[in-house]
Design a protein around this motif. Structure first.
Motif, PDB file in Angstrom:
ATOM      1  N   ALA A   1       0.858  -1.193   0.000  1.00  0.00           N
ATOM      2  CA  ALA A   1       0.000   0.000   0.000  1.00  0.00           C
ATOM      3  C   ALA A   1       0.889   1.235   0.000  1.00  0.00           C
ATOM      4  O   ALA A   1       1.854   1.312   0.765  1.00  0.00           O
ATOM      5  CB  ALA A   1      -0.910   0.004   1.221  1.00  0.00           C
ATOM      6  N   ARG A   2       0.561   2.171  -0.868  1.00  0.00           N
ATOM      7  CA  ARG A   2       1.345   3.403  -0.955  1.00  0.00           C
ATOM      8  C   ARG A   2       0.434   4.622  -0.877  1.00  0.00           C
ATOM      9  O   ARG A   2      -0.665   4.638  -1.435  1.00  0.00           O
ATOM     10  CB  ARG A   2       2.148   3.463  -2.253  1.00  0.00           C
ATOM     11  N   GLN A   3       0.909   5.642  -0.173  1.00  0.00           N
ATOM     12  CA  GLN A   3       0.210   6.928  -0.091  1.00  0.00           C
ATOM     13  C   GLN A   3       1.200   8.026  -0.444  1.00  0.00           C
ATOM     14  O   GLN A   3       2.314   8.060   0.061  1.00  0.00           O
ATOM     15  CB  GLN A   3      -0.347   7.151   1.321  1.00  0.00           C
TER      16      GLN A   3
ATOM     17  N   THR B   1      -3.737   7.469  -2.919  1.00  0.00           N
ATOM     18  CA  THR B   1      -3.401   6.147  -2.401  1.00  0.00           C
ATOM     19  C   THR B   1      -3.449   5.122  -3.530  1.00  0.00           C
ATOM     20  O   THR B   1      -4.176   5.289  -4.512  1.00  0.00           O
ATOM     21  CB  THR B   1      -4.370   5.714  -1.287  1.00  0.00           C
TER      22      THR B   1
END
Length: 276
Positions: free
Chosen positions: A169-171, A176
């Motif tokens: 998961a990337r923000q 996101t």
């Protein structure tokens, strides 16, 4: 689609690797050099760019990292080089490059970074790192969080609950994204080389820590080579990225072919590796 764009500031790909001074068929445990090299895809009227990344090690520690990008304009060879040095003090590693960026990592008693301050000409970025530790004691990067001028701006979280199906998961700012990175059960490819994931190494904000990632300041390289990346929320484009690897007789990685299919079109790149 998160297709990497090869420009004069991208990373290249020949990987030179690890040696132990004998002719054993087992892949050596300690690297003296890792080098990656690749060429940008052909486009009419656009110079082909060759990028070479070289990581040099001494006694298991990364000491130097250079990126050289070359191209030809009207028959004249041109190149750009960025050299990065790594120095160590007790519980500290300092990574400095030719562009004036200086990253200072504070290390735990295992030699892994717990925090970093990166000073640039226009901003100061701070990072925190945490790790997933296996029952056997292996440590893999689990989370990186970036703050710019004191405000959280980006992060990456990696879930290792299923080693054949990692969740990433990337923000970044208010955006996101999430990915599933898989290795098939009937084709469990052990990297055997200590080479970090190509996908993760180019995912911001981890992409600002290339030296630390390859130098194992951010934990060990995950031993499974990712074969497939599927991003969430791409039902319309049916986007998927697949990886195919080749190895030498010592089980050292020699190439990685990355094929991203989006809206029915394939985008292909090949990264060549040499490990001493």
């Amino acid at each position: 689609m998160n297709r990497p764009v090869v420009t004069l500031c991208t990373i290249l790909a020949v990987l030179t690797a690890c040696e132990d001074g004998n002719d054993s068929d087992d892949y050596p445990a300690a690297c003296s050099k890792i080098q990656l090299s690749e060429e940008s895809p052909y486009e009419a009227n656009v110079p082909t760019v060759t990028t070479v990344q070289t990581f040099l090690f001494s006694q298991g520690r990364l000491t130097d990292y250079t990126t050289v990008q070359g191209y030809s304009i009207q028959g004249e060879q041109m190149s750009m080089k960025n050299a990065t040095s790594v120095t160590y003090n007790e519980r500290q590693a300092v990574v400095a490059d030719d562009f004036g960026n200086v990253s200072t990592y504070l290390l735990d008693n295992r030699g892994y970074a717990i925090s970093c301050t990166r000073r640039e000409s226009v901003a100061t970025r701070t990072y925190s790192f945490s790790y997933f530790t296996t029952p056997e004691g292996n440590c893999y990067l689990e989370k990186i969080t970036e703050q710019i001028n004191g405000k959280v701006y980006a992060s990456i979280n990696i879930d290792y609950s299923n080693r054949r199906e990692l969740r990433i998961a990337r923000q970044v700012d208010t955006h996101t994204a999430a990915y599933t990175a898989t290795t098939s059960a009937n084709n469990e490819t052990d990297s055997g080389t200590g080479v970090p994931s190509l996908f993760l190494s180019q995912l911001y904000p981890l992409s600002l820590h290339t030296a630390a990632f390859y130098g194992k300041l951010l934990g060990e390289a995950f031993p499974m080579l990712i074969e497939r990346i599927v991003p969430d929320g791409k039902a319309e484009s049916k986007e998927v990225t697949e990886y195919a690897y080749t190895f030498d007789k010592h089980n050292a990685l020699t190439s990685c072919k990355e094929v991203t299919n989006s809206y029915g079109t394939n985008y292909v790149r090949t990264v060549n590796y040499v490990i001493e």
